[in-house]
Scaffold this motif. Structure first.
Motif, mmCIF file in Angstrom:
data_model
loop_
_atom_site.group_PDB
_atom_site.id
_atom_site.type_symbol
_atom_site.label_atom_id
_atom_site.label_comp_id
_atom_site.label_asym_id
_atom_site.label_seq_id
_atom_site.Cartn_x
_atom_site.Cartn_y
_atom_site.Cartn_z
ATOM 1 N N THR A 1 27.032 18.771 -50.445
ATOM 2 C CA THR A 1 27.751 19.342 -49.300
ATOM 3 C C THR A 1 27.577 20.864 -49.300
ATOM 4 O O THR A 1 27.424 21.491 -50.348
ATOM 5 N N GLY A 2 27.582 21.431 -48.104
ATOM 6 C CA GLY A 2 27.408 22.882 -47.981
ATOM 7 C C GLY A 2 26.042 23.322 -48.467
ATOM 8 O O GLY A 2 25.906 24.361 -49.111
ATOM 9 N N SER A 3 25.005 22.533 -48.140
ATOM 10 C CA SER A 3 23.684 22.822 -48.722
ATOM 11 C C SER A 3 22.711 23.470 -47.745
ATOM 12 O O SER A 3 21.516 23.512 -47.999
ATOM 13 N N ASP B 1 26.101 19.818 -43.997
ATOM 14 C CA ASP B 1 26.711 21.133 -43.751
ATOM 15 C C ASP B 1 27.464 21.100 -42.433
ATOM 16 O O ASP B 1 27.340 20.146 -41.660
ATOM 17 N N ILE B 2 28.221 22.148 -42.217
ATOM 18 C CA ILE B 2 29.095 22.210 -41.041
ATOM 19 C C ILE B 2 28.261 22.254 -39.755
ATOM 20 O O ILE B 2 27.203 22.869 -39.720
ATOM 21 N N ASP B 3 28.788 21.582 -38.726
ATOM 22 C CA ASP B 3 28.062 21.439 -37.461
ATOM 23 C C ASP B 3 28.371 22.628 -36.557
ATOM 24 O O ASP B 3 29.282 22.586 -35.740
ATOM 25 N N VAL C 1 33.584 18.720 -44.023
ATOM 26 C CA VAL C 1 34.159 17.999 -45.175
ATOM 27 C C VAL C 1 35.662 17.777 -45.027
ATOM 28 O O VAL C 1 36.216 16.878 -45.644
ATOM 29 N N SER C 2 36.300 18.595 -44.202
ATOM 30 C CA SER C 2 37.756 18.442 -44.078
ATOM 31 C C SER C 2 38.146 17.319 -43.111
ATOM 32 O O SER C 2 39.328 17.042 -42.941
ATOM 33 N N GLY D 1 38.498 18.763 -48.777
ATOM 34 C CA GLY D 1 37.114 18.378 -48.470
ATOM 35 C C GLY D 1 36.519 17.532 -49.586
ATOM 36 O O GLY D 1 35.893 16.495 -49.330
ATOM 37 N N ALA D 2 36.715 17.954 -50.834
ATOM 38 C CA ALA D 2 36.178 17.188 -51.964
ATOM 39 C C ALA D 2 36.886 15.836 -52.079
ATOM 40 O O ALA D 2 36.250 14.798 -52.324
ATOM 41 N N PHE D 3 38.203 15.848 -51.872
ATOM 42 C CA PHE D 3 38.962 14.580 -51.882
ATOM 43 C C PHE D 3 38.392 13.620 -50.845
ATOM 44 O O PHE D 3 38.164 12.440 -51.127
ATOM 45 N N ASN D 4 38.138 14.144 -49.638
ATOM 46 C CA ASN D 4 37.624 13.285 -48.562
ATOM 47 C C ASN D 4 36.293 12.646 -48.945
ATOM 48 O O ASN D 4 36.090 11.446 -48.740
ATOM 49 N N VAL D 5 35.397 13.459 -49.483
ATOM 50 C CA VAL D 5 34.063 12.928 -49.827
ATOM 51 C C VAL D 5 34.190 11.875 -50.927
ATOM 52 O O VAL D 5 33.584 10.792 -50.855
#
Ligand code: NAP
Length: 250
Positions: free
Chosen positions: A11-13, A36-38, A67-68, A120-124
């Motif tokens: 994520t965030g790559s 990554d974010i759109d 991710v959120s 965000g990490a929890f969601n993934v």
């Protein structure tokens, strides 16, 4: 090619540390999902990273989202499975800063940082948990920070989010170990990226003075550890937080 036929999500790559990690895994034969974010222009940026991964020898596709947002992370996991057949390694790297002294920190800045960095990490992880458990294999790496280990003035929101990630890492490691899923955290110190380029020159110098190795780290210093932690060489390592910080925390 240690990671041939393995699917790695980072994520965030689209840039910074995440980009370097994605390319490094590509060079070891992995199929990498660049997430990554759109935002405007991001599809082109993400495609460029995919091209770099392919040039390094891996497979690559990008998926844009936030991710959120749980719908986006559910979509990410489905995309990885549909495109590449499995989810083997997840690097929760997406993160933001909204620095300020606590008396000036807005509720919005507190919420934004906690929501992206921690939730965000929890969601993934939640989106991927069933898949990883069914596979009875998987590796999760969470990008924490030395700020989460030692605190940092002006970063109450960021340090709290990263300390929270460390608690999340240890809990997930305990919860999923019986299914052969490992979860560790990397705590970078100051790494030269767009995130640290934003700091004023005098602040950058004062941080360098405090680092025993007297310099900022490079993105490859973090990518090297990510690749190690994901691999068989680290098969007995879980629930750990490893600092990569030039000796800042010891
Ligand atoms: P960066 O250059 O700012 O890259 C972060 C990436 O995450 C960007 O591509 C960003 O997209 C993306 N992102 C932001 N919000 C997102 C969201 N909601 N959903 C999906 N993607 C999102 O940062 P970096 O320096 O490489 O840092 C990477 C990680 O390492 C972060 O978790 C950071 O906290 C951690 N870290 C960095 C340092 C350091 O010194 N650089 C030190 C300790 C820890 P946009 O840029 O397009 O918004």
């Amino acid at each position: 090619m240690e990671y041939e036929n393995k699917t790695v999500i980072v994520t965030g790559s689209a840039r910074g540390i995440g980009r370097e990690i994605a390319i490094k895994f590509g060079g070891l034969g992995a199929n990498v999902v660049v997430f990554d974010i759109d935002i405007e222009g991001q599809a082109e940026t993400a495609q460029t990273v995919c091209d770099e991964i392919k040039a390094a020898g891996g497979g690559a596709k990008y998926y844009l989202g936030d991710v959120s947002k749980p719908d986006d992370t559910d979509g990410l996991i489905k995309f990885a499975k549909d495109e590449f057949g499995s989810v083997d390694v997840i690097v929760n790297n997406a993160g933001i800063t909204r620095d300020n002294l606590i008396m000036r920190m807005s509720e919005a800045d507190w919420d934004a940082v906690l929501t992206v960095n921690l939730k965000g990490a929890f969601n993934v992880i939640k989106s991927a948990a069933r898949t990883l458990m069914k596979q009875r294999a998987g590796v999760i790496i969470n990008m924490a920070s030395v700020s989460g280990v030692m605190g940092n003035a002006g970063q109450a929101n960021y340090a709290a989010s990263k300390a929270g990630l460390i608690g999340l890492t240890k809990s997930v490691a305990k919860e999923l170990a019986s299914r052969n899923i490992r979860c560790n955290a990397i705590a970078p110190g100051f790494i030269q990226t767009p995130m640290t380029d934003k700091l004023p020159e005098n602040i950058q110098q004062s941080y360098k003075d405090a680092i025993p190795l007297k310099r900022f780290g490079q993105v490859e210093d973090i990518a090297n550890l990510a690749v190690f932690l994901a691999g068989d060489g680290a098969k007995y390592i879980t629930g750990q937080v490893i600092n990569v910080d030039g000796g800042l925390v010891m």
